[in-house]
Design a protein around this motif. Structure first.
Motif, PDB file in Angstrom:
ATOM      1  N   ASN A 300       2.126  35.617   3.991  1.00 14.67           N
ATOM      2  CA  ASN A 300       1.095  35.525   2.949  1.00 14.67           C
ATOM      3  C   ASN A 300       0.068  36.646   3.040  1.00 14.67           C
ATOM      4  OD1 ASN A 300       2.182  33.168   1.847  1.00 14.67           O
ATOM      5  ND2 ASN A 300       1.054  31.853   3.268  1.00 14.67           N
ATOM      6  N   LEU A 301       0.097  37.380   4.143  1.00 17.43           N
ATOM      7  CA  LEU A 301      -0.892  38.441   4.346  1.00 17.43           C
ATOM      8  C   LEU A 301      -0.755  39.549   3.311  1.00 17.43           C
ATOM      9  CD1 LEU A 301      -3.161  39.647   6.075  1.00 17.43           C
ATOM     10  CD2 LEU A 301      -1.400  40.576   7.611  1.00 17.43           C
ATOM     11  N   VAL A 302       0.447  39.781   2.835  1.00 13.39           N
ATOM     12  CA  VAL A 302       0.676  40.846   1.849  1.00 13.39           C
ATOM     13  C   VAL A 302      -0.202  40.633   0.620  1.00 13.39           C
ATOM     14  CG1 VAL A 302       2.383  41.934   0.350  1.00 13.39           C
ATOM     15  CG2 VAL A 302       3.032  41.204   2.655  1.00 13.39           C
ATOM     16  N   THR A 303      -0.272  39.407   0.153  1.00 13.96           N
ATOM     17  CA  THR A 303      -1.102  39.092  -1.015  1.00 13.96           C
ATOM     18  C   THR A 303      -2.580  39.069  -0.657  1.00 13.96           C
ATOM     19  OG1 THR A 303       0.696  37.752  -1.929  1.00 13.96           O
ATOM     20  CG2 THR A 303      -1.500  37.404  -2.843  1.00 13.96           C
ATOM     21  N   GLU A 304      -2.908  38.521   0.491  1.00 18.49           N
ATOM     22  CA  GLU A 304      -4.302  38.325   0.863  1.00 18.49           C
ATOM     23  C   GLU A 304      -5.013  39.633   1.215  1.00 18.49           C
ATOM     24  OE1 GLU A 304      -4.379  35.409   3.941  1.00 18.49           O
ATOM     25  OE2 GLU A 304      -3.372  33.872   2.728  1.00 18.49           O
ATOM     26  N   ILE A 305      -4.245  40.664   1.569  1.00 17.08           N
ATOM     27  CA  ILE A 305      -4.847  41.934   1.982  1.00 17.08           C
ATOM     28  C   ILE A 305      -4.902  42.942   0.836  1.00 17.08           C
ATOM     29  CG2 ILE A 305      -2.826  43.302   2.690  1.00 17.08           C
ATOM     30  CD1 ILE A 305      -5.978  42.686   4.792  1.00 17.08           C
ATOM     31  N   LYS A 306      -4.462  42.553  -0.332  1.00 19.38           N
ATOM     32  CA  LYS A 306      -4.328  43.492  -1.448  1.00 19.38           C
ATOM     33  C   LYS A 306      -5.656  44.151  -1.812  1.00 19.38           C
ATOM     34  CE  LYS A 306      -2.306  43.894  -6.052  1.00 19.38           C
ATOM     35  NZ  LYS A 306      -1.548  43.193  -7.125  1.00 19.38           N
ATOM     36  N   GLU A 307      -6.739  43.402  -1.825  1.00 19.81           N
ATOM     37  CA  GLU A 307      -8.046  43.961  -2.194  1.00 19.81           C
ATOM     38  C   GLU A 307      -8.446  45.090  -1.250  1.00 19.81           C
ATOM     39  OE1 GLU A 307     -12.754  42.593  -2.559  1.00 19.81           O
ATOM     40  OE2 GLU A 307     -11.178  41.100  -2.162  1.00 19.81           O
ATOM     41  N   PHE A 308      -8.200  44.894   0.033  1.00 19.44           N
ATOM     42  CA  PHE A 308      -8.518  45.926   1.022  1.00 19.44           C
ATOM     43  C   PHE A 308      -7.725  47.199   0.749  1.00 19.44           C
ATOM     44  CE2 PHE A 308      -7.218  47.993   5.017  1.00 19.44           C
ATOM     45  CZ  PHE A 308      -8.460  48.402   5.495  1.00 19.44           C
ATOM     46  N   VAL A 309      -6.445  47.053   0.434  1.00 17.51           N
ATOM     47  CA  VAL A 309      -5.584  48.213   0.193  1.00 17.51           C
ATOM     48  C   VAL A 309      -6.055  48.986  -1.032  1.00 17.51           C
ATOM     49  CG1 VAL A 309      -3.234  48.969  -0.315  1.00 17.51           C
ATOM     50  CG2 VAL A 309      -3.617  47.083   1.278  1.00 17.51           C
ATOM     51  N   VAL A 310      -6.343  48.279  -2.109  1.00 17.89           N
ATOM     52  CA  VAL A 310      -6.774  48.932  -3.349  1.00 17.89           C
ATOM     53  C   VAL A 310      -8.100  49.662  -3.148  1.00 17.89           C
ATOM     54  CG1 VAL A 310      -7.511  48.525  -5.727  1.00 17.89           C
ATOM     55  CG2 VAL A 310      -5.531  47.302  -4.814  1.00 17.89           C
ATOM     56  N   THR A 311      -8.990  49.076  -2.369  1.00 18.57           N
ATOM     57  CA  THR A 311     -10.318  49.664  -2.168  1.00 18.57           C
ATOM     58  C   THR A 311     -10.296  50.834  -1.193  1.00 18.57           C
ATOM     59  OG1 THR A 311     -11.304  47.483  -2.530  1.00 18.57           O
ATOM     60  CG2 THR A 311     -12.708  49.162  -1.525  1.00 18.57           C
ATOM     61  N   CYS A 312      -9.495  50.729  -0.147  1.00 15.83           N
ATOM     62  CA  CYS A 312      -9.584  51.687   0.967  1.00 15.83           C
ATOM     63  C   CYS A 312      -8.406  52.645   1.070  1.00 15.83           C
ATOM     64  CB  CYS A 312      -9.713  50.926   2.288  1.00 15.83           C
ATOM     65  SG  CYS A 312     -11.181  49.892   2.392  1.00 15.83           S
ATOM     66  N   ILE A 313      -7.519  52.657   0.099  1.00 15.28           N
ATOM     67  CA  ILE A 313      -6.346  53.513   0.210  1.00 15.28           C
ATOM     68  C   ILE A 313      -6.755  54.983   0.265  1.00 15.28           C
ATOM     69  CG2 ILE A 313      -5.976  53.667  -2.290  1.00 15.28           C
ATOM     70  CD1 ILE A 313      -2.954  53.599  -1.709  1.00 15.28           C
ATOM     71  N   VAL A 314      -6.167  55.716   1.205  1.00 10.01           N
ATOM     72  CA  VAL A 314      -6.391  57.159   1.354  1.00 10.01           C
ATOM     73  C   VAL A 314      -5.045  57.835   1.135  1.00 10.01           C
ATOM     74  CG1 VAL A 314      -7.130  59.009   2.890  1.00 10.01           C
ATOM     75  CG2 VAL A 314      -8.269  56.777   2.982  1.00 10.01           C
ATOM     76  N   GLU A 359      -0.506  46.360   9.405  1.00 10.12           N
ATOM     77  CA  GLU A 359      -0.030  47.628   8.864  1.00 10.12           C
ATOM     78  C   GLU A 359       1.127  47.416   7.886  1.00 10.12           C
ATOM     79  OE1 GLU A 359       1.429  51.700  10.964  1.00 10.12           O
ATOM     80  OE2 GLU A 359       2.676  49.929  11.263  1.00 10.12           O
ATOM     81  N   GLN A 360       2.067  46.552   8.237  1.00 10.02           N
ATOM     82  CA  GLN A 360       3.212  46.312   7.364  1.00 10.02           C
ATOM     83  C   GLN A 360       2.800  45.623   6.064  1.00 10.02           C
ATOM     84  OE1 GLN A 360       6.295  47.529   7.662  1.00 10.02           O
ATOM     85  NE2 GLN A 360       5.441  48.600   9.435  1.00 10.02           N
ATOM     86  N   ALA A 361       1.809  44.758   6.133  1.00  9.52           N
ATOM     87  CA  ALA A 361       1.299  44.133   4.908  1.00  9.52           C
ATOM     88  C   ALA A 361       0.645  45.183   4.011  1.00  9.52           C
ATOM     89  CB  ALA A 361       0.301  43.035   5.259  1.00  9.52           C
ATOM     90  N   ILE A 362      -0.041  46.138   4.623  1.00 11.92           N
ATOM     91  CA  ILE A 362      -0.653  47.234   3.862  1.00 11.92           C
ATOM     92  C   ILE A 362       0.428  48.096   3.217  1.00 11.92           C
ATOM     93  CG2 ILE A 362      -1.984  49.372   4.094  1.00 11.92           C
ATOM     94  CD1 ILE A 362      -3.634  47.935   6.272  1.00 11.92           C
ATOM     95  N   ILE A 363       1.471  48.427   3.984  1.00 11.49           N
ATOM     96  CA  ILE A 363       2.565  49.248   3.455  1.00 11.49           C
ATOM     97  C   ILE A 363       3.247  48.551   2.284  1.00 11.49           C
ATOM     98  CG2 ILE A 363       4.860  50.159   3.985  1.00 11.49           C
ATOM     99  CD1 ILE A 363       3.837  50.804   6.788  1.00 11.49           C
ATOM    100  N   ALA A 364       3.464  47.243   2.413  1.00 15.52           N
ATOM    101  CA  ALA A 364       4.105  46.489   1.324  1.00 15.52           C
ATOM    102  C   ALA A 364       3.294  46.597   0.039  1.00 15.52           C
ATOM    103  CB  ALA A 364       4.267  45.028   1.733  1.00 15.52           C
ATOM    104  N   ASN A 365       1.973  46.596   0.166  1.00 16.23           N
ATOM    105  CA  ASN A 365       1.120  46.752  -1.014  1.00 16.23           C
ATOM    106  C   ASN A 365       1.169  48.172  -1.563  1.00 16.23           C
ATOM    107  OD1 ASN A 365      -0.735  44.332  -1.842  1.00 16.23           O
ATOM    108  ND2 ASN A 365      -0.604  44.229   0.387  1.00 16.23           N
ATOM    109  N   ILE A 366       1.219  49.151  -0.674  1.00 15.97           N
ATOM    110  CA  ILE A 366       1.284  50.547  -1.119  1.00 15.97           C
ATOM    111  C   ILE A 366       2.586  50.808  -1.869  1.00 15.97           C
ATOM    112  CG2 ILE A 366       1.447  52.936  -0.319  1.00 15.97           C
ATOM    113  CD1 ILE A 366      -0.476  52.192   1.939  1.00 15.97           C
ATOM    114  N   VAL A 367       3.679  50.236  -1.375  1.00 14.14           N
ATOM    115  CA  VAL A 367       4.977  50.410  -2.037  1.00 14.14           C
ATOM    116  C   VAL A 367       4.928  49.891  -3.468  1.00 14.14           C
ATOM    117  CG1 VAL A 367       7.380  49.643  -2.036  1.00 14.14           C
ATOM    118  CG2 VAL A 367       6.310  50.390   0.096  1.00 14.14           C
ATOM    119  N   ASP A 368       4.219  48.789  -3.678  1.00 15.85           N
ATOM    120  CA  ASP A 368       4.122  48.188  -5.014  1.00 15.85           C
ATOM    121  C   ASP A 368       2.884  48.646  -5.779  1.00 15.85           C
ATOM    122  OD1 ASP A 368       6.424  46.733  -4.540  1.00 15.85           O
ATOM    123  OD2 ASP A 368       5.326  45.050  -3.658  1.00 15.85           O
ATOM    124  N   TYR A 369       2.172  49.638  -5.253  1.00 17.39           N
ATOM    125  CA  TYR A 369       0.882  50.041  -5.843  1.00 17.39           C
ATOM    126  C   TYR A 369       1.072  50.643  -7.227  1.00 17.39           C
ATOM    127  CZ  TYR A 369      -3.784  52.101  -6.136  1.00 17.39           C
ATOM    128  OH  TYR A 369      -5.062  52.436  -6.521  1.00 17.39           O
TER     129      TYR A 369
END
Length: 369
Positions: A300-314, A359-369
């Motif tokens: 469930n972390l993939v969904t719950e961490i999405k806001e962090f990824v969108v805000t902090c992506i470099v 990290e993997q939850a972040i990557i999963a979000n980046i892949v679908d970004y």
């Protein structure tokens, strides 16, 4: 008797006889008559399987390159394209860490590097294996899923497959000359083949990622982390976050400088952006720790961490060095909070798995970004 298609798409010698006329004259007459009787429309040939499948053009081309000893050169130039144009991928491979573009003949040194040549040979063998299984699409998919799953543990992710696709197409267009030069139809066939490779290997990586998120941590391990996290909260998440990020930025800067990469982090430790990033980093750790459940682990972390990824992506940085830097930052923070004597092998291992899951939850979000 073998058909032209079978001969063209086999890995046998090019001296194999396609049609054998060794029989007597009357046999040849029967054969000629049979061919005349079977003549039909183009659609008839297509339905009977006499026309080349789209993928078979790429396979026939690959066989031709094998006979001319050109496969390895094709793969090596594809890898060169990746490390030359996407410097952040270099630390993935051992040969990439040794690249120094200030050296005049760095490309020659790279092509003579044992690890570079070994990796090229591995890719060459893998493509041959996949080509041999193209007639059974389910088998090919399963094979590529397994290869993708293995690549998860080599820190590969789906965008890397896109870079390999680009590298192969570029190499096919620029490396081959003469009668092996790629034409439009063959390029289309290669494009479809590489798309399958990217899709099915990507599925394997995603499946393995999901498996890791589900199974990487046991209940006793997450319980231990949560007990220590409460002490981190008492220490202060903002201060802890600054320790993580200060050490992380320092380590990352050292790494990219030593490897001559112009991929700096776009903020400094004294800025307001840094303060916000430190706070959000600790919030991400907090979300990760609280998201774990006995049934689905960190899925469930993939969904719950999405806001962090969108805000902090470099976008322009080296992920491999960023991982190493942030891991060091995390352990520096734990050392500050608990003292060095508390960081035994067990503690180091489970916190390392926590960071890997995040990290993997972040990557999963980046892949679908």
């Amino acid at each position: 008797m073998r058909s032209v298609v079978e001969a063209a798409c086999s890995y046998d010698s090019d001296r194999t006889t396609v049609v054998d006329y060794s029989a007597e004259d009357d046999t040849r007459e029967e054969l000629r008559f049979s061919l005349e009787e079977s003549e039909g429309s183009e659609s008839d040939y297509s339905e009977s399987g006499l026309s080349l499948e789209v993928h078979d053009l790429a396979r026939a081309h690959w066989i031709q390159l094998h006979k001319l000893n050109r496969q390895s050169n094709l793969i090596q130039n594809a890898l060169l394209y990746i490390v030359e144009n996407y410097k952040h991928t270099r630390p993935i491979w051992q040969f990439g860490l040794g690249i120094d573009e200030s050296t005049k003949d760095w490309k020659t040194l790279l092509f003579n590097n044992f690890y570079f040549r070994h990796h090229s040979a591995s890719i060459q063998a893998a493509i041959t294996m996949v080509m041999e299984n193209m007639d059974d699409r389910d088998c090919m998919k399963k094979l590529l899923n397994e290869i993708g799953a293995h690549h998860f543990f080599y820190d590969a992710c789906e965008p890397h497959l896109e870079l390999f696709e680009q590298g192969m197409i570029h190499s096919l267009r620029t490396t081959l000359v003469g009668h092996v030069k790629i034409d439009e139809s063959t390029e289309q066939s290669w494009t479809l083949f590489l798309k399958d490779l990217k899709t099915f290997m990507g599925e394997g990586i995603a499946i393995q990622r999901n498996t890791y998120l589900r199974d990487c941590m046991t209940e006793p391990e997450i319980t231990e982390i949560r007990s220590k996290w409460s002490k981190v909260e008492e220490f202060g998440l903002q201060e802890a976050g600054q320790v993580v990020c200060e050490r992380g930025i320092k380590t990352y800067t050292t790494l990219i400088t030593s490897h001559k990469m112009d991929l700096v982090i776009p903020f400094r430790p004294t800025t307001e952006v840094f303060t916000r990033f430190a706070a959000m980093t600790m919030k991400a750790f907090d979300v990760a720790i609280k998201s774990h459940s006995e049934t689905v682990g960190f899925c469930n972390l993939v969904t719950e961490i999405k806001e962090f990824v969108v805000t902090c992506i470099v976008l322009e940085m080296c992920p491999t060095f960023a991982r190493k830097a942030m891991t060091e930052g995390m352990f520096a923070m734990l050392t500050r909070v608990f003292g060095e004597q508390e960081l035994d092998e067990f503690t180091t291992r489970i916190w390392g798995k926590l960071y890997r899951a995040l990290e993997q939850a972040i990557i999963a979000n980046i892949v679908d970004y």
